[in-house]
Write a protein that holds these residues in place. Sequence first.
Motif, mmCIF file in Angstrom:
data_model
loop_
_atom_site.group_PDB
_atom_site.id
_atom_site.type_symbol
_atom_site.label_atom_id
_atom_site.label_comp_id
_atom_site.label_asym_id
_atom_site.label_seq_id
_atom_site.Cartn_x
_atom_site.Cartn_y
_atom_site.Cartn_z
ATOM 1 N N SER A 37 -6.204 -15.114 -8.603
ATOM 2 C CA SER A 37 -6.228 -15.166 -10.063
ATOM 3 C C SER A 37 -5.518 -13.950 -10.649
ATOM 4 N N ARG A 38 -5.806 -12.802 -10.062
ATOM 5 C CA ARG A 38 -5.218 -11.561 -10.576
ATOM 6 C C ARG A 38 -3.714 -11.510 -10.351
ATOM 7 N N LEU A 39 -3.288 -11.964 -9.175
ATOM 8 C CA LEU A 39 -1.853 -11.968 -8.885
ATOM 9 C C LEU A 39 -1.116 -12.923 -9.829
ATOM 10 N N LEU A 40 -1.725 -14.080 -10.091
ATOM 11 C CA LEU A 40 -1.085 -15.051 -10.981
ATOM 12 C C LEU A 40 -0.967 -14.469 -12.389
ATOM 13 N N ARG A 41 -2.017 -13.806 -12.822
ATOM 14 C CA ARG A 41 -1.978 -13.225 -14.166
ATOM 15 C C ARG A 41 -0.875 -12.172 -14.259
ATOM 16 N N ALA A 42 -0.734 -11.400 -13.169
ATOM 17 C CA ALA A 42 0.326 -10.387 -13.148
ATOM 18 C C ALA A 42 1.707 -11.036 -13.256
ATOM 19 N N GLN A 43 1.813 -12.297 -12.826
ATOM 20 C CA GLN A 43 3.083 -13.032 -12.930
ATOM 21 C C GLN A 43 3.218 -13.717 -14.290
ATOM 22 N N GLY A 44 2.270 -13.459 -15.177
ATOM 23 C CA GLY A 44 2.361 -14.037 -16.509
ATOM 24 C C GLY A 44 1.750 -15.423 -16.633
ATOM 25 N N VAL A 45 1.005 -15.864 -15.623
ATOM 26 C CA VAL A 45 0.366 -17.171 -15.702
ATOM 27 C C VAL A 45 -0.979 -17.014 -16.408
ATOM 28 N N GLN A 46 -1.234 -17.893 -17.372
ATOM 29 C CA GLN A 46 -2.501 -17.827 -18.111
ATOM 30 C C GLN A 46 -3.636 -18.381 -17.249
ATOM 31 N N ILE A 47 -4.618 -17.538 -16.972
ATOM 32 C CA ILE A 47 -5.780 -17.972 -16.192
ATOM 33 C C ILE A 47 -7.022 -17.687 -17.022
ATOM 34 N N GLY A 48 -7.928 -18.662 -17.094
ATOM 35 C CA GLY A 48 -9.129 -18.525 -17.912
ATOM 36 C C GLY A 48 -9.991 -17.338 -17.540
ATOM 37 N N ALA A 49 -10.231 -17.167 -16.234
ATOM 38 C CA ALA A 49 -11.099 -16.080 -15.772
ATOM 39 C C ALA A 49 -10.684 -15.710 -14.361
ATOM 40 N N ASP A 50 -11.257 -14.629 -13.842
ATOM 41 C CA ASP A 50 -11.076 -14.335 -12.423
ATOM 42 C C ASP A 50 -12.012 -15.260 -11.676
ATOM 43 N N HIS A 51 -11.464 -16.275 -11.039
ATOM 44 C CA HIS A 51 -12.320 -17.292 -10.426
ATOM 45 C C HIS A 51 -12.863 -16.848 -9.088
#
Lengths: 282, 289
Positions: free
Chosen positions: A251-265
């Motif tokens: 989740s954190r890596l995806l967010r760092a790539q600019g992907v919108q993630i609801g929460a740290d799953h």
Amino acid sequence: MKREIISLQEVTFTYAEEDTGVRPAIQNVSYTINDGEWVAIVGHNGSGKSTLARLMNGLLFPQTGTVRVFGEPLNEQNLWDTRSKMGMVFQNPDNQFVGATVQDDVAFALENNGIPFEEMVERVQASLVKVKMSDFMNSEPHHLSGGQKQRVAIAGAIALQPKILLLDEATSMLDPQGREEVLQTVHQLRKETDLTVISITHDLEEALLADRVIVMNQGKKYAAGSPQEIFERGQELIDLGLDLPFAMNMSRLLRAQGVQIGADHMSEEELVNDLWTSHFNK
Amino acid sequence: MDISLQQVSYAYAKDTPFEKRALYDVDLLIPSGSYQAIIGHTGSGKSTVLQHLNALLKPTEGVIRIGSTEVVAAKKNKKLREIRQKVGIVFQFPEHQLFDETVLKDIMFGPMNFGVPEEEARQRAIELVRLLGLPEEVMEKSPFDLSGGQMRRVAIAGVLAMNPEVLVLDEPTAGLDPRGRKEIMELFYRLHQEKGLTTVLVTHSMEDAARYADRIAIMHNGQCVLQGIPQEIFSDEDRLMDYRLELPQSIKFQKKLEEMMGKKLSTLCLTEETLAEELARLMKKEREI
């Protein structure tokens, strides 16, 4: 009603009593573990996890503070009685066998405790069935895989019908399948009995299975809470030398790539679903 | 220095009632400068292969070539000393082998045994303490006063002090905490890249094999059943299951997603980082359509 089974009150322990320059292995640690709970104690190498295990089973006694087991302060007098209600499984599967066959090994502690023969036979069988090792009754322990050995060690511990099962890094030397087997076994045991499980580990996936996690850092209690509460701390845990479960890391890596993630799953399912509903299913 | 195993078989306690075959016709080529992972279930023969790589064990049948030296069953080898210097093995729990009074002396023991002058050995040891990220004050301490992770590093320094050309690692991170594990794996990778050390990693961790190795060999029931680049090795889950192995977590997750999306990413993602990048790229493309 929650009943206390083990508690530590302001416990401090140092291996080097004369040398004040050495940091105590355990510094002013307090916690309570309730009957029937599964508690994981996590922390980096040298954080004091294993010292805690030794304090809880009376291999070590604190310089200050009290360790209470089954409601009584642990002391030299009640030590043996206490230990007979506490099963231990250690890190190295090869260091804990005494019997020539699997069933002899499981019977060892029962014999030591003077259990009558007929009952012993029954208990050995029942314990091996519980860990799914009854097909190996007459095998030689050193011919088993690591995961099988640890399951036999668990059978030996539960044959005594303990109240508490203490796993001291019991999965850290196993391959992924062996680890899975052992964790499944513990999971199953907990469903069938009211066993209290204390697992000392730095495997975060193992900690996720517990009801509650205690995080140790440099000999002090750093945090305690449900796996959710603990893992929400994210970066803090990494700074302590720990890791995050795969899905959270992802989740954190995806967010760092600019992907919108609801929460740290916490779980892979949650993350897959989040990605699916918010990004692909349009 | 290339290492090759040709039709290597090995039996423990050969010609006794306890004879136990551990390897059958193993063919394996480890080219100079490569990063080779050897994976396999417990009891698959990984560790037996490892002990052949510096001739601790000699094949009962077949040939091993270590550089220009040939190791076969029948012949006595005079060059074993040289092989042992050039191929360094970091065994499981190497800290169990520490013995000397101080960290520096322990690291210097190997090279001095091979005739390196004391001063030079000391210099090497000091450099290694720094390279491995150990605090300088440990040099004169007893290795037994260090933490588990530090002891592991000292033991590894002792192997590196021999200036090996090939570094063989047997589960080098077992028992370490997550940070220690990562730091040590990154260190080996850096040595592999900067010094061109041929690296052989024996591991249970599919994630480490996928992340670091450029070639992977699978051992199963004493045979080397598959060799290839990570992309090939991890492309067939069913085959891995036959060998009682799993996919790395990133690929497992990629497959779950692909199944749900009904389409495939352009590449097999060997690490979590590449998976995140690939997904981000795909989403961007979808938005643009």
